[in-house]
Design a protein around this motif. Structure first.
Motif, PDB file in Angstrom:
ATOM      1  N   VAL A  39       0.832  -1.209   0.000  1.00 10.68           N
ATOM      2  CA  VAL A  39       0.000   0.000   0.000  1.00 10.68           C
ATOM      3  C   VAL A  39       0.868   1.261   0.000  1.00 10.68           C
ATOM      4  O   VAL A  39       0.495   2.282  -0.597  1.00 10.68           O
ATOM      5  N   ASP A  50      -5.014   7.884  -1.054  1.00  8.71           N
ATOM      6  CA  ASP A  50      -5.293   6.846  -0.055  1.00  8.71           C
ATOM      7  C   ASP A  50      -6.400   5.905  -0.499  1.00  8.71           C
ATOM      8  O   ASP A  50      -6.311   4.679  -0.313  1.00  8.71           O
ATOM      9  N   THR A  54      -5.955   1.961  -1.271  1.00  9.64           N
ATOM     10  CA  THR A  54      -6.703   0.987  -0.467  1.00  9.64           C
ATOM     11  C   THR A  54      -7.533   0.071  -1.352  1.00  9.64           C
ATOM     12  O   THR A  54      -7.588  -1.148  -1.130  1.00  9.64           O
ATOM     13  N   GLN A 300      -7.795  -4.645   6.891  1.00 12.46           N
ATOM     14  CA  GLN A 300      -7.368  -3.251   6.786  1.00 12.46           C
ATOM     15  C   GLN A 300      -6.051  -2.994   7.517  1.00 12.46           C
ATOM     16  O   GLN A 300      -5.520  -1.883   7.465  1.00 12.46           O
ATOM     17  N   SER A 303      -3.723  -1.882   4.915  1.00 13.87           N
ATOM     18  CA  SER A 303      -4.081  -0.709   4.111  1.00 13.87           C
ATOM     19  C   SER A 303      -4.306   0.515   4.994  1.00 13.87           C
ATOM     20  O   SER A 303      -3.379   1.291   5.243  1.00 13.87           O
ATOM     21  N   ARG A 304      -5.519   0.683   5.503  1.00 12.86           N
ATOM     22  CA  ARG A 304      -5.845   1.885   6.272  1.00 12.86           C
ATOM     23  C   ARG A 304      -4.964   2.029   7.513  1.00 12.86           C
ATOM     24  O   ARG A 304      -4.523   3.129   7.849  1.00 12.86           O
TER      25      ARG A 304
END
Length: 685
Positions: A39, A50, A54, A300, A303-304
Motif C-alpha cells: 500500500v 489513499d 486501499t 485493513q 491498508s488503512r
C-alpha cells in the motif's frame, strides 16, 4: 497406481516433508513481505491517493482468496497437486519479479530527478505482477498442505498432526520475519542515477525467496508420494446444485407436489447420500453470510492502518519502527494468544457454562514574519492589534472563511504608511519589510515521515546553506528556498557567507515542517544558533505508533476466536468428503470482505477517516447481532451418523433389489421349464 513406495525417514517422518516445510516458509515470506509494503508502494511510488491505494490493495487480496477454488479444481481434476504447485509457483515467481522491476524508478527516469517519467509502464508492470501473484499464491494455497498430508501413511496419524502444527508455525514465522525485514529494505535508499526509497529491493528479496521456494520444492521431487487426480468434489456439488435448481424451475407449476427441501429436486439424477451431504454443507454456508464483515475490518491492517501509521511517531527509544512494520504485531500476538486462548480463556468460558474523534473546521492560519529590526503592529478589523517583535513570527489562528484585509504599520514610527493587501482563504506564509512577500506554506504533512525544511535569508548578503543530506544552495538577500526533505534524527546545517561560516543543529521528529529565518543581526560564530529563528509550521507527529497496539490486540484476539473456532465448528458439521467445499466457502468470505472495503473506499468516498472506521465498526456490530440470531436457531448435527444412516438405507435397498432379481430369476426359470416341458408333450402328441 497410487502405491506409496518405501520412503526414507528421519526421526519417523518422511524426508520429503522437510522440502515442503521449507517451501512453505519461503513462499509465505515472499507473499507477506511483498504485501507488507504494497500500500505504501501505491501511495508513494505510483503516487495514488489513499482511497485508490486501499481499493487496489483489497482487490488484490480478494483475488488471492478467490483463486484457491480454481487451484483446487485444477489439482483434483486435471494436473494433480504436485504439478499444480510447480506450474503455479513458476507463475508466482514471475509475478514477484515483475513487481520488483516495476519498482525500479531509474528505468523511466530520463531526466534523472528521482521520479519516473513514464508512470504507465510502472503501473502496467505492477498490475500484471499482482495478477500473476494472486493466481500463484491462491492456486497453490489448497494444494501444499494437502500434498504434505499425503506423504504420511495411515499409521502415522501422530506425525501428520505434528506436521500440520509445524506447517502453521512456518506460515506465521515467514509472515513475522518478512514484515520485519521488507519494511527495513524499503526504508533504504537506492538507485543508479538518484537515490530513492528502495521498493525494488523490498520486492526483489521476496521474489528471490519465491525462486528459492520453487527450487527447494523441485529438489524433493523424487521423494514425494504423488497421488493421481481423483476428481473434484466441488464440481460434483456444483453440478448437483445446478441440476436441482434447473429441475425445480422446470416443475414450478402447482400441479407438481412440493418437496421437503429444494435440493430434493436432484434425486432424479444424483445419489441421495450426496444430496444429504450437500444439505449439511449448505446449512453451514448459510451461517457464513454475515462473516465477510469481520474480514472487512481485519484485512485493513495492511491498508488503512498502515497509512494511519505513516502519520504517527515510530520512535520506541532503542528502536525506530517503520509504519509497515506495525503489521508484525499481528503474527506475534497470534503466536502468543493461541496457546493462551486454548489453555486459559476457553476453559474459563466452559466453566462459566458458555459453550476517539477528530474535528475538522474551516481554519485560517496566518503566520506573519517580521524581518525588520523593529517591532511591527498588526491590525485586523474587529480584532485587537498585536505586535510582532523584530525577527520573530506572529501566529493568528482564526475560523475565517472569507478574504481578510491585513493592516501593518511600524510601531516605532506612527508616520510610516499603512500597507493593505487581501488574502484568499488558505494556509499562507507572510514576510514584511517595506513590501509584502506572499509565499505558500506546506498545507499537509510531508509524506513517509520526512520533515519539510526551508530557509529565509534576512541578511543583506547572500548566504550558502548545506547539510550532509541536502544542499540548499546560495540564498540571495531577502529571499527564501523551496522545501527540502530531511529524515528523522539530528541534522547539522552549515551557513557560509564569504569567508565566514557557522553551524547549528536541529533534532527532527516525523512529518513536521520548519522554516529557519536568518536575521539581519546574525553574527557568524559558535553562538549563531541562538540568533536563528525556528518557525514550526507543521508540528511533528505527536501520536505514537504504540497506540495502534491495542487495536492490533483486539483484532488479533478476534481472529483467534473467530477463525480457529469457526473452522473447527464448520468441519465438525460437514461430511468427510465436503471439507474442501467448506474451505472454499470460508476463503470466499475473506474475498467478499475485501470487496466490501473496495466498495466503501471507492464508492462511498467518506472524507473523514474516523467516520469510515465508525461505519465499519457499526457493520460488524450489526453482523454480530445477525449472527447471534442465526446461531440461536441453528441445530447441531452429526454428519457421520447421518451418512451412516444413508449408507445403511442404501445397502438395504441394494439387498432388496438383489433379492428381487433372484426371485424373479427363479420364477422365470420355473415357468420356462414348464413351457419347454409343455412344448415337448405337445411334440409327442
Amino acid at each position: 497406481k497410487n502405491v506409496k513406495k518405501k520412503k526414507v525417514k528421519v526421526c519417523g517422518y518422511p524426508i520429503s516433508i522437510f522440502f515442503i516445510v521449507v517451501n512453505e516458509f519461503c513462499e509465505r515470506f515472499s507473499y507477506y513481505g511483498m504485501r507488507a509494503v504494497l500500500v505504501l508502494y501505491f501511495k508513494f511510488f505510483l503516487r495514488w491517493d489513499d482511497d485508490l491505494s486501499t481499493s487496489i490493495y483489497h482487490t488484490f487480496v480478494a483475488l488471492c482468496y478467490l483463486t484457491p477454488i480454481l487451484g483446487a479444481i485444477v489439482a483434483d481434476s486435471w494436473l494433480g497437486k504436485f504439478k499444480t504447485i510447480i506450474y503455479l509457483s513458476i507463475v508466482y515467481a514471475i509475478g514477484q519479479v515483475a513487481m520488483a522491476v516495476s519498482a525500479i524508478h531509474d528505468i523511466t527516469d530520463t531526466d534523472r530527478d528521482g521520479t519516473p517519467d513514464n508512470m504507465i509502464f510502472h503501473v502496467v508492470m505492477s498490475m500484471v505482477g499482482l495478477f500473476l501473484i494472486a493466481l500463484g499464491t491462491g492456486g497453490i494455497k489448497p494444494c501444499v498442505a494437502a500434498f504434505g498430508g499425503d506423504q504420511f501413511g495411515d499409521h502415522q496419524e501422530k506425525q501428520r498432526r505434528t506436521f500440520f502444527s509445524v506447517f502453521y508455525l512456518c506460515i506465521n514465522g515467514g509472515s513475522l520475519l518478512s514484515t520485519i525485514i521488507t519494511p527495513i529494505l524499503r526504508a533504504q535508499e537506492c538507485g543508479i542515477y538518484s537515490q530513492q526509497k528502495c521498493y525494488s529491493l523490498a520486492f526483489g528479496v521476496p521474489a528471490a525467496l519465491m525462486v528459492v521456494a520453487l527450487v527447494v520444492f523441485i529438489a524433493g521431487s523424487g521423494m514425494y508420494y504423488k497421488a493421481e487426480p481423483q476428481g473434484n468434489i466441488m464440481l460434483d456439488v456444483s453440478k448437483c446444485i445446478g441440476f436441482a435448481i434447473k429441475n425445480r424451475y422446470r416443475h414450478r407449476s402447482k400441479q407438481f407436489p412440493k418437496r421437503k427441501h429444494w435440493m430434493d429436486w436432484a434425486e432424479e439424477k444424483y445419489d441421495k447420500l450426496l444430496i444429504a451431504q450437500i444439505k449439511m454443507v449448505l446449512k453451514v454456508l448459510f451461517l457464513y453470510i454475515p462473516l465477510p464483515v469481520f474480514w472487512t475490518l481485519f484485512d485493513q491492517k495492511g491498508s488503512r492502518w498502515t497509512l494511519q501509521a505513516t502519520t504517527m511517531d515510530g520512535n520506541f527509544g532503542l528502536l525506530v519502527i517503520q509504519p509497515d512494520q506495525m503489521q508484525t504485531v499481528n503474527p506475534i500476538l497470534i503466536l502468543t494468544l493461541v496457546p493462551i486462548m486454548d489453555s486459559v480463556v476457553y476453559p474459563l468460558i466452559k466453566k462459566c457454562g458458555l459453550n476517539f474523534t477528530k474535528i475538522e473546521k474551516c481554519l485560517l492560519q496566518l503566520k506573519i514574519l517580521n524581518m525588520d529590526s523593529n517591532p511591527v503592529t498588526v491590525n485586523l478589523p474587529s480584532y485587537p492589534p498585536f505586535t510582532v517583535p523584530a525577527a520573530q513570527v506572529g501566529d493568528l489562528f482564526q475560523k475565517l472563511c472569507a478574504k481578510v484585509a491585513l493592516i501593518f504599520h511600524n510601531s516605532s514610527d506612527e508616520s510610516t504608511p499603512v500597507h493593505y493587501f487581501n488574502l484568499q482563504v488558505s494556509e499562507k506564509y507572510f514576510t514584511f519589510e517595506g513590501e509584502q512577500i506572499l509565499t505558500e506554506d506546506l498545507i499537509s504533512k510531508p509524506e513517509q515521515g520526512y520533515n519539510g525544511i526551508r530557509f529565509i535569508n534576512g541578511l543583506a548578503t547572500a548566504v550558502n546553506v548545506s547539510s550532509p543530506a541536502v544542499d540548499f544552495g546560495l540564498i540571495q538577500p531577502l529571499n527564501y528556498t523551496t522545501y527540502s526533505l530531511v529524515q528523522y534524527g539530528k541534522t547539522t546545517f552549515t551557513l557560509r557567507s564569504g569567508s565566514q561560516s557557522c553551524e547549528f543543529s536541529k533534532e527532527f521528529g516525523y512529518g513536521s515542517s520548519y522554516a529557519f529565518f536568518i536575521p539581519s543581526t546574525l553574527v557568524f560564530g559558535p553562538t549563531c544558533q541562538e540568533s536563528i529563528t525556528v518557525i514550526e509550521e507543521i508540528k511533528p507527529n505527536s501520536v505514537h505508533m504504540a497506540l495502534q497496539i491495542p487495536q492490533y490486540f483486539f483484532i488479533t484476539a478476534g481472529e483467534v476466536m473467530f477463525s480457529v473456532t469457526g473452522l473447527e465448528f464448520s468441519y465438525s458439521q460437514a461430511p468427510s468428503n465436503m471439507k474442501a467445499v467448506l474451505q472454499a466457502g470460508w476463503l470466499l468470505t475473506v474475498a467478499i470482505g475485501n470487496f466490501i472495503v473496495l466498495i466503501v473506499a471507492e464508492a462511498a468516498k467518506i472524507p473523514l477517516k474516523w467516520a469510515e472506521y465508525v461505519l465499519f465498526a457499526s457493520l460488524l456490530i450489526a453482523m454480530c447481532v445477525l449472527f447471534s440470531i442465526m446461531a440461536y436457531f441453528y441445530t447441531y448435527i452429526d454428519p457421520t451418523e447421518i451418512e451412516a444412516q444413508f449408507k445403511t438405507m442404501t445397502n438395504e435397498d441394494d439387498e432388496k433389489h438383489k433379492n428381487g432379481e433372484i426371485q424373479m430369476l427363479k420364477k422365470g426359470s420355473v415357468n420356462q421349464k414348464d413351457h419347454f416341458n409343455k412344448d415337448k408333450k405337445q411334440t409327442r402328441l
